[in-house]
Each structure stands twice: as C-alpha cells, then as structure tokens.
Design an enzyme around this catalytic site. Sequence first.
Site, mmCIF file in Angstrom:
data_model
loop_
_atom_site.group_PDB
_atom_site.id
_atom_site.type_symbol
_atom_site.label_atom_id
_atom_site.label_comp_id
_atom_site.label_asym_id
_atom_site.label_seq_id
_atom_site.Cartn_x
_atom_site.Cartn_y
_atom_site.Cartn_z
ATOM 1 N N GLY A 162 0.772 -1.235 0.316
ATOM 2 C CA GLY A 162 -0.263 -0.246 0.061
ATOM 3 C C GLY A 162 1.172 0.970 -0.050
ATOM 4 O O GLY A 162 2.171 1.041 -0.544
ATOM 5 N N ARG A 163 0.326 1.947 0.457
ATOM 6 C CA ARG A 163 1.597 3.870 0.940
ATOM 7 C C ARG A 163 2.069 3.636 1.246
ATOM 8 O O ARG A 163 3.266 4.169 0.890
ATOM 9 C CB ARG A 163 0.321 4.584 1.173
ATOM 10 C CG ARG A 163 -0.872 5.440 -0.200
ATOM 11 C CD ARG A 163 -1.764 5.935 0.367
ATOM 12 N NE ARG A 163 -2.525 5.477 1.936
ATOM 13 C CZ ARG A 163 -3.598 5.172 2.131
ATOM 14 N NH1 ARG A 163 -4.366 5.975 0.720
ATOM 15 N NH2 ARG A 163 -4.742 4.084 3.036
ATOM 16 N N ILE A 164 2.014 2.844 2.516
ATOM 17 C CA ILE A 164 3.814 2.934 3.058
ATOM 18 C C ILE A 164 4.594 1.580 2.259
ATOM 19 O O ILE A 164 5.878 1.646 2.424
ATOM 20 C CB ILE A 164 3.079 2.606 4.577
ATOM 21 C CG1 ILE A 164 2.270 3.722 5.322
ATOM 22 C CG2 ILE A 164 4.746 2.285 5.724
ATOM 23 C CD1 ILE A 164 1.218 3.664 6.795
ATOM 24 N N SER A 186 -3.680 -7.498 -2.554
ATOM 25 C CA SER A 186 -4.868 -6.743 -3.317
ATOM 26 C C SER A 186 -3.721 -5.630 -4.015
ATOM 27 O O SER A 186 -3.414 -4.282 -3.699
ATOM 28 C CB SER A 186 -5.427 -5.386 -2.959
ATOM 29 O OG SER A 186 -6.689 -5.773 -1.633
ATOM 30 N N ALA A 246 3.616 -1.933 11.435
ATOM 31 C CA ALA A 246 2.194 -1.431 11.173
ATOM 32 C C ALA A 246 1.303 -1.821 12.375
ATOM 33 O O ALA A 246 0.636 -0.699 12.729
ATOM 34 C CB ALA A 246 2.374 -2.820 9.995
ATOM 35 N N ARG A 247 1.081 -2.989 12.790
ATOM 36 C CA ARG A 247 0.482 -3.468 13.873
ATOM 37 C C ARG A 247 1.290 -4.545 14.877
ATOM 38 O O ARG A 247 1.278 -5.717 13.980
ATOM 39 C CB ARG A 247 -1.285 -3.357 13.786
ATOM 40 C CG ARG A 247 -2.004 -2.073 13.218
ATOM 41 C CD ARG A 247 -1.686 -1.329 14.734
ATOM 42 N NE ARG A 247 -2.403 0.200 14.368
ATOM 43 C CZ ARG A 247 -2.210 1.039 14.371
ATOM 44 N NH1 ARG A 247 -0.610 1.362 13.976
ATOM 45 N NH2 ARG A 247 -3.013 2.080 14.278
ATOM 46 N N GLU A 276 0.132 -3.737 23.687
ATOM 47 C CA GLU A 276 0.583 -2.453 22.871
ATOM 48 C C GLU A 276 0.091 -1.544 24.206
ATOM 49 O O GLU A 276 -1.586 -1.907 24.580
ATOM 50 C CB GLU A 276 1.227 -1.861 22.018
ATOM 51 C CG GLU A 276 1.731 -0.877 21.586
ATOM 52 C CD GLU A 276 1.362 -0.069 20.025
ATOM 53 O OE1 GLU A 276 1.823 -0.884 19.471
ATOM 54 O OE2 GLU A 276 1.569 1.063 19.964
ATOM 55 N N HIS A 294 6.092 2.726 19.353
ATOM 56 C CA HIS A 294 5.015 3.556 18.822
ATOM 57 C C HIS A 294 5.791 4.652 17.295
ATOM 58 O O HIS A 294 4.530 6.001 17.952
ATOM 59 C CB HIS A 294 4.069 2.759 18.847
ATOM 60 C CG HIS A 294 2.871 2.941 17.890
ATOM 61 N ND1 HIS A 294 1.818 2.623 17.567
ATOM 62 C CD2 HIS A 294 2.656 3.738 17.106
ATOM 63 C CE1 HIS A 294 1.583 2.452 17.124
ATOM 64 N NE2 HIS A 294 1.446 3.477 16.315
ATOM 65 N N GLY A 296 6.158 5.445 14.829
ATOM 66 C CA GLY A 296 6.056 5.430 13.014
ATOM 67 C C GLY A 296 5.728 7.373 12.804
ATOM 68 O O GLY A 296 6.670 7.435 11.932
HETATM 69 C C1 8YV Z 1 -0.051 6.459 14.806
HETATM 70 C C2 8YV Z 1 -0.380 4.742 13.192
HETATM 71 O O1 8YV Z 1 0.426 7.542 15.826
HETATM 72 O O2 8YV Z 1 -1.597 5.718 11.751
HETATM 73 C C3 8YV Z 1 -1.227 4.802 12.457
HETATM 74 O O3 8YV Z 1 -2.028 3.483 12.090
HETATM 75 O O4 8YV Z 1 -0.253 3.642 13.499
HETATM 76 C C4 8YV Z 1 0.543 5.961 14.359
HETATM 77 O O5 8YV Z 1 1.546 6.485 13.297
HETATM 78 C C5 8YV Z 1 -1.445 6.704 15.809
HETATM 79 O O6 8YV Z 1 -1.895 5.556 15.302
HETATM 80 C C6 8YV Z 1 -2.288 7.550 16.281
HETATM 81 O O7 8YV Z 1 -3.093 6.904 16.597
#
Ligand code: 8YV
Length: 328
Positions: A162-164, A186, A246-247, A276, A294, A296
Amino acid sequence: MSAGRSGRPVVVVTRRLPRPVEEQLAREFDARLNADDHPLSAVELADALRAADGLLPTVTDRLTAQVLAVEPLRARILANYGVGFNHIDTVSAKARGLVVTNTPDVLTDDTADDALMLLLMVARRGGEGERHVRSGAWTGWRPTHMLGTRVTGKTLGLIGLGRIGRAVAHRARAGFGMRVIFHDPSPPPAAVVSELGAEPRAGVDDVLREADFVSLHSPATPETRHLIDARRLALMKRGAFLVNNARGDIVDEAALVAALKQGTIAGAGLDVFEREPAVTPDLLTMENVVLLPHLGSATHETRIAMGLRALENLKAFFAGAPPRDRMA
Ligand code: 8YV
C-alpha cells in the site's frame, strides 16, 4: 446539526495533540481537550459518545462494540487520528450510524522512514551499540567489534504494498540498492509496481522464503492477525530479520520470541506490539531486537498534518459534505 452552548459542534479530543492542531480545533468547534493526556477508559469513552457530536480518537482508544453500544448515543462521527483504525469496531460503528474517517497520506513518508530506521538499526546493531557506549563498556575500535549485516544489495520482502509499503520499497531500492519483492492480496496497478521495480510473489510464504529482510505493511484485520506465526517464521532464512511498524497483532509475539531464542531468524525491529504498551519481557533482554515505542508517524510535521487532516474530516462532516477520508 447538534451543537454545544457555543453553537458549534462538540468534539471530544481524546489525547493531547500538537498545539497548532488544538488551537485550530478550539477555533472551529466546541472542543473538549484532554489537558492531562491520560488514556481514556471505556467509561470515559462512553461518556464522550453521549456528550459529544464527534470524537477525535487515537490508537489508544478501544472503541469496542460494548463501548459503541452506549445509550443515548449523541456522537455521529469518529474522526480517527491515524491511518490504522483496528481499535475501532467499524461494524458496530456503522450499525450505530457513526461515520469513521482516518488520516492517510500525511504519515506515509515518516512511517516508511521509521521502517528503514528499524531495518538499519537491527542490521547494523544500532541499539546494541548505543547501549554499549552509554554503559561505559566500549574499550575502543577493533576490526572484529560488533559486526552487523550488510543491507546494500540484499532482498527486502514487503508484506503489503500500500502507500507505506511503496514508500519503503522506493527508499530501499533508490537509497540502498535493495532488491524488493512483495506480496499483497490487492496489489497496486502493474504500472506502479513496475515503476517501483518491485517483484510480486504469489504468497506471503514465497516472500518469507526468499527475503533477507521482511517488513510488514498490512492493515490489522481479522485476516492478518498472527499472519506471521511460528510456521511462517520457520520459513524465513536463518540470517533474516523481521521489521514490524504496522500493528503488533500481525505477529504472534510469543512465536517471535521463541524464533529469536532458537535462532530461527537473526533479529527483529519492532515499533508495535501485540499488547501495546506491554512488551513481552523476553524481548527486553535480547540484544538482536530493536524496540521502539510506536514512533512511526512521530514527527512534529506529521503529527500536525494528521491533526489537520482529522479536523478537515470533521469540518466536512459537520458542513454536511462527504469527509475525504471516510472509512465506514
Ligand atoms: C499513529 C499509526 O501515531 O496512523 C497509524 O495507524 O499507527 C500511528 O502512526 C497512531 O495510530 C495515532 O493514533
């Protein structure tokens, strides 16, 4: 349109946001800010859904079916701050007539940078080296000290383009001369893939078998929960590294710990965790693991842009227009 005493919609902002965002929210709405930045409990979230026309939640707010079942429900929109929204039960939100929006695009580059930071840190032993110097244990340069793994020319396997994922592919190819393979159920259009120079693979397993570095860029869904489990970790090369920003629940953290202990893979760079902010204690003791909190999207620029994007979604919604980033 329902409104607060000021005549403007009441918006509960669940966490502290960068000052320019809070200031603008206070100008546009009857904004209820979280001055002490405490994570809201389920009871506080339910109260917010009863008291506000809209919520601006974050990843720390578990908007479960139970919380969303609140009566009487006043809120009509959840303008999530962040691109991932697995903390929101979107099926329940939809059933309750709540619109859900997110903040894509604005965090793509910084999140891709974070993935590359994890990759470089774990390959070149950045965290370990830092701890070494700070501990006072460093006795000086020597040819065999703290040797890591070369990144240039290696194969990066992306799960999700995807984008990232695409921004990571671009950086890895252009900056580090990496070969990029990927699997995405996809995938983007073929022209986008060929411009990136990324090579598709038929399945996740194919990527894992071939890659020197595996980086996860899938959304967290019931289908991707524990996508990386013991069986799949065993498919990875023994010298390979896993990167996840990601998660957390895409990886079976217990299986990862076992794989790291057994030397099934060489190391891991993690920005997200299954429970987390709890981190499996064993991970804290491992030198070949990089652990970030976290981070990102954690730059001044992006956190402001995320807030303004959520605000834009709220403004559109309360003006009766379709919000740009409607997810549900
Ligand atoms: C956010 C993230 O900081 O955008 C997302 O999905 O994981 C992080 O970059 C976080 O979700 C803020 O709610």
